[in-house]
Write a protein that holds these residues in place. Structure first.
Motif, PDB file in Angstrom:
ATOM      1  N   GLY A  53      10.710   9.672   2.333  1.00 20.49           N
ATOM      2  CA  GLY A  53       9.631  10.222   3.141  1.00 20.49           C
ATOM      3  C   GLY A  53       8.411   9.337   3.263  1.00 20.49           C
ATOM      4  N   PHE A  54       8.535   8.062   2.915  1.00 24.04           N
ATOM      5  CA  PHE A  54       7.404   7.133   2.952  1.00 24.04           C
ATOM      6  C   PHE A  54       7.604   6.110   4.057  1.00 24.04           C
ATOM      7  CE2 PHE A  54       5.522   3.057   1.671  1.00 24.04           C
ATOM      8  CZ  PHE A  54       4.186   3.437   1.598  1.00 24.04           C
ATOM      9  N   THR A  55       6.521   5.781   4.760  1.00 26.15           N
ATOM     10  CA  THR A  55       6.570   4.748   5.796  1.00 26.15           C
ATOM     11  C   THR A  55       5.223   4.051   5.917  1.00 26.15           C
ATOM     12  OG1 THR A  55       7.216   4.270   8.082  1.00 26.15           O
ATOM     13  CG2 THR A  55       5.928   6.268   7.721  1.00 26.15           C
ATOM     14  N   VAL A  56       5.252   2.837   6.438  1.00 28.19           N
ATOM     15  CA  VAL A  56       4.059   2.079   6.806  1.00 28.19           C
ATOM     16  C   VAL A  56       4.324   1.527   8.200  1.00 28.19           C
ATOM     17  CG1 VAL A  56       2.546   0.112   6.299  1.00 28.19           C
ATOM     18  CG2 VAL A  56       3.614   1.377   4.407  1.00 28.19           C
ATOM     19  N   PHE A  57       3.356   1.692   9.102  1.00 31.87           N
ATOM     20  CA  PHE A  57       3.511   1.122  10.431  1.00 31.87           C
ATOM     21  C   PHE A  57       2.212   0.468  10.889  1.00 31.87           C
ATOM     22  CE2 PHE A  57       2.290   5.543  11.250  1.00 31.87           C
ATOM     23  CZ  PHE A  57       1.306   5.421  12.222  1.00 31.87           C
ATOM     24  N   ALA A  58       2.362  -0.490  11.796  1.00 33.98           N
ATOM     25  CA  ALA A  58       1.216  -1.152  12.408  1.00 33.98           C
ATOM     26  C   ALA A  58       0.736  -0.307  13.579  1.00 33.98           C
ATOM     27  CB  ALA A  58       1.604  -2.546  12.877  1.00 33.98           C
ATOM     28  N   VAL A  59      -0.544  -0.078  13.659  1.00 35.05           N
ATOM     29  CA  VAL A  59      -1.122   0.643  14.792  1.00 35.05           C
ATOM     30  C   VAL A  59      -1.103  -0.308  15.985  1.00 35.05           C
ATOM     31  CG1 VAL A  59      -3.223   1.725  15.683  1.00 35.05           C
ATOM     32  CG2 VAL A  59      -2.531   2.104  13.301  1.00 35.05           C
ATOM     33  N   PRO A  60      -0.603   0.133  17.134  1.00 33.18           N
ATOM     34  CA  PRO A  60      -0.535  -0.752  18.295  1.00 33.18           C
ATOM     35  C   PRO A  60      -1.897  -1.356  18.646  1.00 33.18           C
ATOM     36  CG  PRO A  60       0.685   1.257  18.719  1.00 33.18           C
ATOM     37  CD  PRO A  60      -0.062   1.464  17.433  1.00 33.18           C
TER      38      PRO A  60
ATOM     39  N   LEU B 135       5.873   2.154  18.067  1.00 36.22           N
ATOM     40  CA  LEU B 135       5.347   1.815  16.742  1.00 36.22           C
ATOM     41  C   LEU B 135       6.220   0.737  16.109  1.00 36.22           C
ATOM     42  CD1 LEU B 135       4.486   5.333  15.290  1.00 36.22           C
ATOM     43  CD2 LEU B 135       2.964   3.701  16.418  1.00 36.22           C
ATOM     44  N   ARG B 136       5.557  -0.175  15.423  1.00 40.52           N
ATOM     45  CA  ARG B 136       6.282  -1.216  14.699  1.00 40.52           C
ATOM     46  C   ARG B 136       6.190  -0.885  13.217  1.00 40.52           C
ATOM     47  NH1 ARG B 136       4.967  -5.734  12.096  1.00 40.52           N
ATOM     48  NH2 ARG B 136       2.788  -5.689  12.775  1.00 40.52           N
ATOM     49  N   HIS B 137       7.327  -0.470  12.656  1.00 43.35           N
ATOM     50  CA  HIS B 137       7.351  -0.073  11.254  1.00 43.35           C
ATOM     51  C   HIS B 137       7.459  -1.297  10.354  1.00 43.35           C
ATOM     52  CE1 HIS B 137       7.535   4.289  11.752  1.00 43.35           C
ATOM     53  NE2 HIS B 137       8.102   3.990  12.902  1.00 43.35           N
ATOM     54  N   VAL B 138       6.548  -1.365   9.402  1.00 38.97           N
ATOM     55  CA  VAL B 138       6.550  -2.427   8.398  1.00 38.97           C
ATOM     56  C   VAL B 138       7.432  -1.999   7.235  1.00 38.97           C
ATOM     57  CG1 VAL B 138       5.077  -3.794   6.877  1.00 38.97           C
ATOM     58  CG2 VAL B 138       4.250  -3.137   9.133  1.00 38.97           C
ATOM     59  N   VAL B 139       7.365  -0.723   6.892  1.00 38.62           N
ATOM     60  CA  VAL B 139       8.261  -0.100   5.924  1.00 38.62           C
ATOM     61  C   VAL B 139       8.877   1.096   6.639  1.00 38.62           C
ATOM     62  CG1 VAL B 139       8.469   1.102   3.706  1.00 38.62           C
ATOM     63  CG2 VAL B 139       6.828  -0.781   3.957  1.00 38.62           C
ATOM     64  N   PRO B 140      10.126   0.977   7.074  1.00 40.00           N
ATOM     65  CA  PRO B 140      10.751   2.095   7.788  1.00 40.00           C
ATOM     66  C   PRO B 140      10.877   3.327   6.896  1.00 40.00           C
ATOM     67  CG  PRO B 140      12.027   0.077   8.051  1.00 40.00           C
ATOM     68  CD  PRO B 140      10.986  -0.188   7.002  1.00 40.00           C
ATOM     69  N   MET B 141      10.784   4.488   7.517  1.00 37.83           N
ATOM     70  CA  MET B 141      10.944   5.752   6.789  1.00 37.83           C
ATOM     71  C   MET B 141      12.366   5.822   6.240  1.00 37.83           C
ATOM     72  SD  MET B 141       9.588   9.130   6.259  1.00 37.83           S
ATOM     73  CE  MET B 141       8.272   9.201   7.414  1.00 37.83           C
ATOM     74  N   ALA B 142      12.469   6.157   4.990  1.00 30.58           N
ATOM     75  CA  ALA B 142      13.773   6.320   4.334  1.00 30.58           C
ATOM     76  C   ALA B 142      13.844   7.744   3.791  1.00 30.58           C
ATOM     77  CB  ALA B 142      13.940   5.297   3.211  1.00 30.58           C
ATOM     78  N   ASN B 143      14.826   8.007   2.983  1.00 30.69           N
ATOM     79  CA  ASN B 143      15.003   9.349   2.421  1.00 30.69           C
ATOM     80  C   ASN B 143      13.844   9.781   1.526  1.00 30.69           C
ATOM     81  OD1 ASN B 143      17.412   9.664   3.728  1.00 30.69           O
ATOM     82  ND2 ASN B 143      18.643   8.961   2.010  1.00 30.69           N
TER      83      ASN B 143
ATOM     84  N   VAL C 129       0.843  -1.194   0.000  1.00 29.07           N
ATOM     85  CA  VAL C 129       0.000   0.000   0.000  1.00 29.07           C
ATOM     86  C   VAL C 129       0.880   1.246   0.000  1.00 29.07           C
ATOM     87  CG1 VAL C 129      -1.740   1.245   1.331  1.00 29.07           C
ATOM     88  CG2 VAL C 129      -1.831  -1.239   1.174  1.00 29.07           C
ATOM     89  N   GLY C 130       0.410   2.288  -0.633  1.00 25.60           N
ATOM     90  CA  GLY C 130       1.164   3.534  -0.647  1.00 25.60           C
ATOM     91  C   GLY C 130       0.510   4.562  -1.532  1.00 25.60           C
ATOM     92  N   PRO C 131       1.135   5.718  -1.687  1.00 24.49           N
ATOM     93  CA  PRO C 131       0.507   6.823  -2.410  1.00 24.49           C
ATOM     94  C   PRO C 131       0.257   6.554  -3.883  1.00 24.49           C
ATOM     95  CG  PRO C 131       2.764   7.373  -1.815  1.00 24.49           C
ATOM     96  CD  PRO C 131       2.435   6.070  -1.153  1.00 24.49           C
ATOM     97  N   ARG C 132       1.001   5.684  -4.473  1.00 21.58           N
ATOM     98  CA  ARG C 132       0.809   5.415  -5.907  1.00 21.58           C
ATOM     99  C   ARG C 132       0.269   4.007  -6.161  1.00 21.58           C
ATOM    100  NH1 ARG C 132       5.528   8.400  -5.497  1.00 21.58           N
ATOM    101  NH2 ARG C 132       5.386  10.424  -6.499  1.00 21.58           N
ATOM    102  N   ASN C 133      -0.117   3.332  -5.098  1.00 20.21           N
ATOM    103  CA  ASN C 133      -0.602   1.955  -5.208  1.00 20.21           C
ATOM    104  C   ASN C 133      -2.066   1.893  -4.778  1.00 20.21           C
ATOM    105  OD1 ASN C 133       2.050   1.309  -5.821  1.00 20.21           O
ATOM    106  ND2 ASN C 133       2.534   0.766  -3.732  1.00 20.21           N
ATOM    107  N   SER C 134      -2.957   1.741  -5.731  1.00 17.68           N
ATOM    108  CA  SER C 134      -4.365   1.632  -5.370  1.00 17.68           C
ATOM    109  C   SER C 134      -4.603   0.275  -4.700  1.00 17.68           C
ATOM    110  CB  SER C 134      -5.253   1.791  -6.604  1.00 17.68           C
ATOM    111  OG  SER C 134      -5.003   0.756  -7.519  1.00 17.68           O
TER     112      SER C 134
END
Length: 138
Positions: free
Chosen positions: A65-72, A55-63, A19-24
């Motif tokens: 500026g995108f991240t995915v994390f699991a809500v506790p 927070l448990r990051h599924v996709v850690p923030m990189a340069n 999932v992400g900004p360019r992924n429907s």
């Protein structure tokens, strides 16, 4: 300022990373544009439960500026069981805190966001899914 983001339901981390900004996608979701969800989630959890989980990051923030994390889980459960008045108080307190830090997120928008997120958390429990969040902050 965050450009785009959303809370969403997915079955597992492997699905969430897609999932992400360019992924429907077809996952149930609640947009959270205009906020930093990784700051908001711990604050909401503290206001609703008195505790704060990492927070448990599924996709850690990189340069990029995108991240995915699991809500506790503790926040997901609190959102599921919170009453309307408790959600409203939490949203208003959070909106005031955000404004004090120089970001603007109106009280009405904050209440609407938490009410919609609560409904998503209820759906999560009913479907046996997990609650995640992605956002893009260039």
């Amino acid at each position: 300022m965050v450009l785009v983001g959303e809370f969403f339901l997915a079955g597992d981390d492997e699905s969430a990373v897609l999932v992400g900004p360019r992924n429907s996608h077809d996952f149930p979701a609640v947009p959270c544009d205009g906020i930093y969800p990784d700051d908001a989630v711990p604050r909401w959890e503290a206001l609703l439960t008195g505790a704060e989980s990492p927070l448990r990051h599924v996709v850690p923030m990189a340069n990029d500026g995108f991240t995915v994390f699991a809500v506790p889980q503790t926040l997901s459960t609190a959102l599921t069981s919170a009453g309307t008045d408790q959600l409203r108080r939490t949203a208003l307190t959070w909106a005031e805190t955000v404004s004090e830090m120089g970001d603007e997120f109106g009280p009405g928008s904050a209440v609407d966001l938490l009410e919609r997120l609560s409904a998503l958390a209820v759906s999560r429990a009913e479907r046996g899914l997990n609650l995640y969040c992605w956002y893009f902050a260039p």
